[in-house]
Design a protein around this motif. Structure first.
Motif, PDB file in Angstrom:
ATOM      1  N   GLY A 135      -1.886   8.713   1.559  1.00 31.10           N
ATOM      2  CA  GLY A 135      -3.101   7.966   1.847  1.00 31.10           C
ATOM      3  C   GLY A 135      -3.412   6.879   0.844  1.00 31.10           C
ATOM      4  N   PHE A 136      -3.073   7.095  -0.410  1.00 31.51           N
ATOM      5  CA  PHE A 136      -3.333   6.080  -1.425  1.00 31.51           C
ATOM      6  C   PHE A 136      -2.481   4.833  -1.175  1.00 31.51           C
ATOM      7  CE2 PHE A 136      -4.322   9.882  -4.361  1.00 31.51           C
ATOM      8  CZ  PHE A 136      -5.645   9.896  -3.946  1.00 31.51           C
ATOM      9  N   GLU A 137      -1.221   5.043  -0.811  1.00 30.64           N
ATOM     10  CA  GLU A 137      -0.347   3.912  -0.498  1.00 30.64           C
ATOM     11  C   GLU A 137      -0.846   3.166   0.739  1.00 30.64           C
ATOM     12  OE1 GLU A 137       4.029   5.388  -1.962  1.00 30.64           O
ATOM     13  OE2 GLU A 137       3.145   6.430  -0.248  1.00 30.64           O
ATOM     14  N   VAL A 138      -1.276   3.931   1.729  1.00 27.25           N
ATOM     15  CA  VAL A 138      -1.803   3.324   2.948  1.00 27.25           C
ATOM     16  C   VAL A 138      -3.050   2.506   2.643  1.00 27.25           C
ATOM     17  CG1 VAL A 138      -2.811   3.787   5.216  1.00 27.25           C
ATOM     18  CG2 VAL A 138      -0.835   5.111   4.439  1.00 27.25           C
ATOM     19  N   CYS A 139      -3.921   3.053   1.802  1.00 24.45           N
ATOM     20  CA  CYS A 139      -5.156   2.354   1.432  1.00 24.45           C
ATOM     21  C   CYS A 139      -4.840   1.003   0.812  1.00 24.45           C
ATOM     22  CB  CYS A 139      -5.975   3.205   0.465  1.00 24.45           C
ATOM     23  SG  CYS A 139      -7.516   2.428  -0.094  1.00 24.45           S
ATOM     24  N   GLN A 140      -3.906   0.976  -0.127  1.00 23.30           N
ATOM     25  CA  GLN A 140      -3.532  -0.286  -0.766  1.00 23.30           C
ATOM     26  C   GLN A 140      -3.023  -1.291   0.254  1.00 23.30           C
ATOM     27  OE1 GLN A 140      -0.905   1.496  -3.933  1.00 23.30           O
ATOM     28  NE2 GLN A 140      -1.956   0.010  -5.224  1.00 23.30           N
ATOM     29  N   GLU A 141      -2.247  -0.800   1.206  1.00 28.87           N
ATOM     30  CA  GLU A 141      -1.654  -1.692   2.195  1.00 28.87           C
ATOM     31  C   GLU A 141      -2.699  -2.262   3.155  1.00 28.87           C
ATOM     32  OE1 GLU A 141       1.841  -1.571   5.638  1.00 28.87           O
ATOM     33  OE2 GLU A 141       1.628   0.072   4.197  1.00 28.87           O
ATOM     34  N   ILE A 142      -3.578  -1.404   3.656  1.00 27.11           N
ATOM     35  CA  ILE A 142      -4.530  -1.886   4.661  1.00 27.11           C
ATOM     36  C   ILE A 142      -5.726  -2.584   4.034  1.00 27.11           C
ATOM     37  CG2 ILE A 142      -3.821  -0.129   6.312  1.00 27.11           C
ATOM     38  CD1 ILE A 142      -6.301   1.451   5.702  1.00 27.11           C
ATOM     39  N   ARG A 143      -6.003  -2.319   2.753  1.00 24.15           N
ATOM     40  CA  ARG A 143      -7.132  -2.981   2.105  1.00 24.15           C
ATOM     41  C   ARG A 143      -6.905  -4.489   2.021  1.00 24.15           C
ATOM     42  NH1 ARG A 143     -11.447  -2.244   2.973  1.00 24.15           N
ATOM     43  NH2 ARG A 143     -12.114  -0.385   1.896  1.00 24.15           N
ATOM     44  N   GLU A 144      -5.641  -4.900   2.027  1.00 23.70           N
ATOM     45  CA  GLU A 144      -5.338  -6.330   2.018  1.00 23.70           C
ATOM     46  C   GLU A 144      -5.642  -6.981   3.359  1.00 23.70           C
ATOM     47  OE1 GLU A 144      -1.252  -6.602   1.002  1.00 23.70           O
ATOM     48  OE2 GLU A 144      -1.493  -5.775  -1.021  1.00 23.70           O
ATOM     49  N   ARG A 145      -5.859  -6.153   4.393  1.00 28.81           N
ATOM     50  CA  ARG A 145      -6.034  -6.676   5.746  1.00 28.81           C
ATOM     51  C   ARG A 145      -7.421  -6.447   6.318  1.00 28.81           C
ATOM     52  NH1 ARG A 145      -0.927  -5.253   4.764  1.00 28.81           N
ATOM     53  NH2 ARG A 145       0.778  -6.410   5.754  1.00 28.81           N
ATOM     54  N   LEU A 165      -2.997  13.378   2.043  1.00 32.82           N
ATOM     55  CA  LEU A 165      -1.658  13.983   2.105  1.00 32.82           C
ATOM     56  C   LEU A 165      -1.038  13.756   3.476  1.00 32.82           C
ATOM     57  CD1 LEU A 165      -2.305  17.328   0.178  1.00 32.82           C
ATOM     58  CD2 LEU A 165      -1.314  15.196  -0.669  1.00 32.82           C
ATOM     59  N   LEU A 166      -0.434  12.590   3.642  1.00 31.39           N
ATOM     60  CA  LEU A 166       0.227  12.232   4.889  1.00 31.39           C
ATOM     61  C   LEU A 166       1.738  12.291   4.722  1.00 31.39           C
ATOM     62  CD1 LEU A 166      -1.874   9.065   5.811  1.00 31.39           C
ATOM     63  CD2 LEU A 166      -1.943  11.269   7.012  1.00 31.39           C
ATOM     64  N   ALA A 197      -4.058   8.032  14.488  1.00 33.10           N
ATOM     65  CA  ALA A 197      -2.678   7.917  14.015  1.00 33.10           C
ATOM     66  C   ALA A 197      -2.379   9.170  13.204  1.00 33.10           C
ATOM     67  CB  ALA A 197      -2.494   6.666  13.163  1.00 33.10           C
ATOM     68  N   GLU A 198      -1.135   9.643  13.260  1.00 31.15           N
ATOM     69  CA  GLU A 198      -0.783  10.880  12.556  1.00 31.15           C
ATOM     70  C   GLU A 198      -0.065  10.638  11.241  1.00 31.15           C
ATOM     71  OE1 GLU A 198       3.363  11.925  14.929  1.00 31.15           O
ATOM     72  OE2 GLU A 198       1.482  12.895  15.514  1.00 31.15           O
ATOM     73  N   ASP A 199       0.271   9.383  10.954  1.00 36.87           N
ATOM     74  CA  ASP A 199       0.862   9.062   9.660  1.00 36.87           C
ATOM     75  C   ASP A 199       0.514   7.614   9.323  1.00 36.87           C
ATOM     76  OD1 ASP A 199       2.846   7.224  10.757  1.00 36.87           O
ATOM     77  OD2 ASP A 199       3.941   8.999  11.425  1.00 36.87           O
ATOM     78  N   ILE A 208     -13.392   2.605   3.980  1.00 36.72           N
ATOM     79  CA  ILE A 208     -12.328   3.619   4.046  1.00 36.72           C
ATOM     80  C   ILE A 208     -12.873   4.910   3.448  1.00 36.72           C
ATOM     81  CG2 ILE A 208     -10.045   4.290   3.221  1.00 36.72           C
ATOM     82  CD1 ILE A 208      -9.301   1.327   3.171  1.00 36.72           C
ATOM     83  N   LEU A 209     -12.872   5.966   4.250  1.00 33.93           N
ATOM     84  CA  LEU A 209     -13.362   7.272   3.832  1.00 33.93           C
ATOM     85  C   LEU A 209     -12.169   8.210   3.716  1.00 33.93           C
ATOM     86  CD1 LEU A 209     -16.482   9.054   5.397  1.00 33.93           C
ATOM     87  CD2 LEU A 209     -14.514  10.292   4.518  1.00 33.93           C
ATOM     88  N   PHE A 210     -11.863   8.638   2.494  1.00 29.69           N
ATOM     89  CA  PHE A 210     -10.735   9.542   2.254  1.00 29.69           C
ATOM     90  C   PHE A 210     -11.111  10.982   2.600  1.00 29.69           C
ATOM     91  CE2 PHE A 210      -9.109   6.256  -0.745  1.00 29.69           C
ATOM     92  CZ  PHE A 210      -7.799   6.211  -0.307  1.00 29.69           C
ATOM     93  N   LEU A 211     -10.152  11.708   3.165  1.00 28.55           N
ATOM     94  CA  LEU A 211     -10.238  13.151   3.320  1.00 28.55           C
ATOM     95  C   LEU A 211      -9.079  13.771   2.551  1.00 28.55           C
ATOM     96  CD1 LEU A 211     -10.926  13.645   7.146  1.00 28.55           C
ATOM     97  CD2 LEU A 211     -12.581  13.733   5.280  1.00 28.55           C
ATOM     98  N   SER A 212      -9.347  14.845   1.809  1.00 27.79           N
ATOM     99  CA  SER A 212      -8.269  15.457   1.036  1.00 27.79           C
ATOM    100  C   SER A 212      -8.558  16.920   0.769  1.00 27.79           C
ATOM    101  CB  SER A 212      -8.096  14.720  -0.293  1.00 27.79           C
ATOM    102  OG  SER A 212      -7.087  15.343  -1.075  1.00 27.79           O
ATOM    103  N   CYS A 213      -7.498  17.723   0.752  1.00 24.07           N
ATOM    104  CA  CYS A 213      -7.629  19.122   0.341  1.00 24.07           C
ATOM    105  C   CYS A 213      -7.527  19.241  -1.173  1.00 24.07           C
ATOM    106  CB  CYS A 213      -6.562  19.973   1.018  1.00 24.07           C
ATOM    107  SG  CYS A 213      -4.880  19.462   0.643  1.00 24.07           S
ATOM    108  N   LYS A 214      -7.223  18.133  -1.850  1.00 21.30           N
ATOM    109  CA  LYS A 214      -7.095  18.128  -3.306  1.00 21.30           C
ATOM    110  C   LYS A 214      -8.452  17.846  -3.932  1.00 21.30           C
ATOM    111  CE  LYS A 214      -3.338  16.180  -4.923  1.00 21.30           C
ATOM    112  NZ  LYS A 214      -2.315  15.157  -5.231  1.00 21.30           N
ATOM    113  N   LYS A 215      -8.913  18.786  -4.746  1.00 24.01           N
ATOM    114  CA  LYS A 215     -10.236  18.673  -5.349  1.00 24.01           C
ATOM    115  C   LYS A 215     -10.181  18.099  -6.763  1.00 24.01           C
ATOM    116  CE  LYS A 215     -12.367  22.385  -2.662  1.00 24.01           C
ATOM    117  NZ  LYS A 215     -11.285  22.542  -1.704  1.00 24.01           N
ATOM    118  N   ASP A 216      -8.987  17.736  -7.215  1.00 24.47           N
ATOM    119  CA  ASP A 216      -8.824  17.189  -8.555  1.00 24.47           C
ATOM    120  C   ASP A 216      -9.606  15.885  -8.692  1.00 24.47           C
ATOM    121  OD1 ASP A 216      -7.917  16.042 -10.965  1.00 24.47           O
ATOM    122  OD2 ASP A 216      -5.994  17.056 -10.785  1.00 24.47           O
TER     123      ASP A 216
END
Length: 233
Positions: A62-72, A56-57, A33-35, A77-85
């Motif tokens: 991705g954080f919003e998506v995680c919350q939504e799908i974690r209920e299901r 960054l979708l 899926a692309e988004d 869930i393995l996150f990928l991100s260009c943000k190193k913070d």
């Protein structure tokens, strides 16, 4: 594990293609899926055994998506991100993510992490024997067969890794484990010097099972070493 279905939610076509090629080369089935707009629907329809999720979708991040799908789903869930913070990693793991990798990443390391997560869907026989299928410690009840935890009689919602971490520590009371040992036992791989993942999961666990998370009585810090579980309350 071979033939497991992996859902990849990534908007960068080149990265998505690299991930697909490496996953299929290692025998996995890939859904893409692309988004995150239809992520919940895809999860319910495809029932993936692991989800690779970009942070960054477009549209929902991705954080919003995680919350939504974690209920299901309880799939890792393995996150990928260009943000190193570090705060982004803490947020992702706190929302129910199991792992977090920053871009650019090694495809071989990604595959190693995918395999490690899929190798550990259930408790080992030794852990069941050590703690028993059901265990009560103070106000906490752990049912390893149904993977349910109750505190003061009320069921609490734990992510898969939170449950595994609690179950592992509770089955070995008074034993001290380093961050590296816990990462190896729960994630099934070396920690890659990633102690923050353990710290975040312990913090999340304490908020859910401890009467006073700021003054824990079950999961105790052992200064300079790691953690141990206290059962003599």
């Amino acid at each position: 594990m071979i033939g497991a279905k992996i859902l990849v939610i990534e908007d960068d076509p080149e990265i998505k293609e690299v991930i697909r090629l490496y996953l299929e080369k290692n025998g996995f089935r890939v859904v893409q899926a692309e988004d995150g707009q239809n992520a919940a629907h895809i999860v319910m329809e495809e029932q993936p055994e692991l989800i690779i999720l970009d942070v960054l979708l477009p549209g929902k991040n991705g954080f919003e998506v995680c919350q939504e799908i974690r209920e299901r789903t309880q799939a890792p869930i393995l996150f990928l991100s260009c943000k190193k913070d570090e705060t982004d990693k803490i947020m992702g793991l706190g929302l129910g993510g199991d792992d977090y990798m920053t871009k650019p990443f090694s495809p071989n390391e990604l595959i190693a992490r995918v395999k490690a997560h899929l190798r550990r869907p259930h408790l080992s026989g030794g852990e069941k024997e050590a703690g028993g299928a059901k265990q009560t410690i103070g106000s906490i009840q752990i049912d390893r067969l149904s993977r349910v935890v109750r505190v003061n009689g009320g069921e609490v919602t734990l992510s898969r890794k939170e449950f595994d971490l609690l179950s592992f520590l509770a089955s070995r009371p008074e034993q001290t484990f380093s961050h590296e040992q816990l990462f190896r036992e729960i994630w099934g791989q070396e920690s890659f010097n990633d102690t923050r993942t353990i710290i975040v999961h312990v913090s999340n666990l304490r908020k859910k099972i401890e009467p006073d998370p700021s003054n824990p009585q079950y999961i105790i810090n052992v200064h300079g070493v790691g953690y141990k579980f206290i059962s003599s309350l």
